[in-house]
Design a protein around this motif. Structure first.
Motif, PDB file in Angstrom:
ATOM      1  N   ALA A 198     -11.451  42.333  26.890  1.00  0.00           N
ATOM      2  CA  ALA A 198     -10.836  40.907  25.721  1.00  0.00           C
ATOM      3  C   ALA A 198     -11.469  39.803  26.104  1.00  0.00           C
ATOM      4  O   ALA A 198     -11.679  39.145  25.453  1.00  0.00           O
ATOM      5  N   GLU A 199     -11.450  39.618  27.203  1.00  0.00           N
ATOM      6  CA  GLU A 199     -11.892  38.232  27.875  1.00  0.00           C
ATOM      7  C   GLU A 199     -13.037  37.984  28.175  1.00  0.00           C
ATOM      8  O   GLU A 199     -13.619  37.175  29.112  1.00  0.00           O
TER       9      GLU A 199
ATOM     10  N   ASN B 106     -10.728  42.287  34.520  1.00  0.00           N
ATOM     11  CA  ASN B 106     -12.053  42.706  34.038  1.00  0.00           C
ATOM     12  C   ASN B 106     -12.991  41.887  35.178  1.00  0.00           C
ATOM     13  O   ASN B 106     -12.758  40.809  35.664  1.00  0.00           O
ATOM     14  N   PHE B 107     -14.168  42.349  35.406  1.00  0.00           N
ATOM     15  CA  PHE B 107     -15.255  41.992  36.223  1.00  0.00           C
ATOM     16  C   PHE B 107     -16.600  42.026  35.631  1.00  0.00           C
ATOM     17  O   PHE B 107     -16.668  42.638  34.535  1.00  0.00           O
TER      18      PHE B 107
ATOM     19  N   THR C  14     -16.959  45.087  32.446  1.00  0.00           N
ATOM     20  CA  THR C  14     -16.169  46.444  32.553  1.00  0.00           C
ATOM     21  C   THR C  14     -15.751  46.417  31.046  1.00  0.00           C
ATOM     22  O   THR C  14     -15.404  45.365  30.350  1.00  0.00           O
ATOM     23  N   ARG C  15     -15.624  47.807  30.767  1.00  0.00           N
ATOM     24  CA  ARG C  15     -15.341  48.176  29.260  1.00  0.00           C
ATOM     25  C   ARG C  15     -13.529  47.908  28.903  1.00  0.00           C
ATOM     26  O   ARG C  15     -13.013  47.951  29.954  1.00  0.00           O
ATOM     27  N   SER C  16     -13.405  47.777  27.701  1.00  0.00           N
ATOM     28  CA  SER C  16     -11.911  47.539  27.460  1.00  0.00           C
ATOM     29  C   SER C  16     -11.057  48.956  27.753  1.00  0.00           C
ATOM     30  O   SER C  16     -11.693  49.970  27.640  1.00  0.00           O
ATOM     31  N   GLY C  17      -9.967  48.546  28.308  1.00  0.00           N
ATOM     32  CA  GLY C  17      -9.062  50.036  28.468  1.00  0.00           C
ATOM     33  C   GLY C  17      -9.043  50.764  29.650  1.00  0.00           C
ATOM     34  O   GLY C  17      -8.641  51.860  29.671  1.00  0.00           O
ATOM     35  N   GLN C  18      -9.830  50.162  30.665  1.00  0.00           N
ATOM     36  CA  GLN C  18     -10.308  51.043  31.692  1.00  0.00           C
ATOM     37  C   GLN C  18      -9.466  50.311  32.787  1.00  0.00           C
ATOM     38  O   GLN C  18      -9.254  49.296  33.230  1.00  0.00           O
TER      39      GLN C  18
ATOM     40  N   LEU D 285     -14.726  37.335  38.458  1.00  0.00           N
ATOM     41  CA  LEU D 285     -13.520  38.168  38.736  1.00  0.00           C
ATOM     42  C   LEU D 285     -12.397  37.717  37.812  1.00  0.00           C
ATOM     43  O   LEU D 285     -12.264  36.703  37.797  1.00  0.00           O
ATOM     44  N   HIS D 286     -11.793  38.498  37.205  1.00  0.00           N
ATOM     45  CA  HIS D 286     -10.241  38.266  36.747  1.00  0.00           C
ATOM     46  C   HIS D 286      -9.403  39.300  37.096  1.00  0.00           C
ATOM     47  O   HIS D 286      -9.566  40.477  37.059  1.00  0.00           O
ATOM     48  N   GLY D 287      -8.303  38.786  37.705  1.00  0.00           N
ATOM     49  CA  GLY D 287      -7.130  39.387  38.225  1.00  0.00           C
ATOM     50  C   GLY D 287      -5.727  38.972  37.892  1.00  0.00           C
ATOM     51  O   GLY D 287      -5.767  37.825  37.314  1.00  0.00           O
ATOM     52  N   HIS D 288      -4.822  40.002  38.054  1.00  0.00           N
ATOM     53  CA  HIS D 288      -3.490  39.556  37.616  1.00  0.00           C
ATOM     54  C   HIS D 288      -2.447  39.862  38.848  1.00  0.00           C
ATOM     55  O   HIS D 288      -1.786  41.139  38.821  1.00  0.00           O
TER      56      HIS D 288
END
Length: 207
Positions: free
Chosen positions: A77-78, A32-33, A45-49, A96-99
């Motif tokens: 969610a976060e 999410n960003f 960002t919206r959930s589930g995108q 920014l959040h990444g995996h």
């Protein structure tokens, strides 16, 4: 009627998604960003995108406590972790959040932090003008109670006396970074991910 989301913020978020998707840092609907807006608003960002295929409709607005302006929309969610960054650091404009594989694997094996030392790309972090330095990146246990996780992050920040790290990891989950704007946040993320990937390769192939 809430103010519209500035086009520049929307395009910054869409561009971040495409860039991170190219590196496989946001698989499936992960990540999410967000971008800070005037008036204590946050575009997120919206959930589930899927972050590689974001559109203007994929972005929504919350306040600094994570409450959506449009209650019919659900943020990632976060989102509360983004809100915590903006509340703590008024100069920060993007998060920014990444995996990635590297941050996920290393955080699962780490203790409370991962120390990065001697890398040229440490100069991408604030206050470091040379590779001859080290940064301890905090690692927090994953927690589905996001408010509780944010309290753990804030307690860590409160305990630090010599400068806040440029980001943090959530064990087995992902990474958070932040900076004054989206371009700077992306540069910081890429530097951190490069060093984490180097650490992972070193551990796979010890000298």
């Amino acid at each position: 009627m809430p103010a519209p989301i500035p086009e520049a913020a929307i395009q910054a978020i869409i561009g971040a998604g495409r860039r991170m998707d190219r590196f496989n840092w946001v698989p499936a609907t992960a990540g999410n960003f967000s971008v800070r807006l005037p008036g204590n608003r946050i575009a997120v960002t919206r959930s589930g995108q899927h972050k590689g295929f974001l559109t203007a409709e994929s972005v929504m607005v919350v306040d600094l406590d994570g409450r959506p302006e449009d209650p019919a929309l659900r943020p990632s969610a976060e989102t509360l972790l983004h809100c915590g960054i903006y509340r703590r650091f008024p100069e920060i404009g993007a998060s920014l959040h990444g995996h990635s594989i590297a941050n996920t694997v290393l955080s699962r094996r780490a203790g409370d932090e991962i120390t990065l030392a001697g890398y040229e790309l440490l100069k991408a972090f604030p206050g470091l003008a040379t590779h001859d330095a080290s940064v301890a990146v905090p690692v927090f246990d994953n927690d589905q109670d996001i408010a509780r996780l944010q309290r753990a992050v804030e307690a860590c920040w409160d305990a630090i006396t010599d400068g806040i790290p440029p980001g943090y990891l959530i064990r087995g989950h992902g990474v958070y970074v932040w900076a004054r704007d989206m371009d700077a946040a992306l540069a910081r993320l890429e530097a951190l991910e490069f060093m984490l990937d180097c650490e992972l390769q070193d551990r796979r192939n010890p000298a």
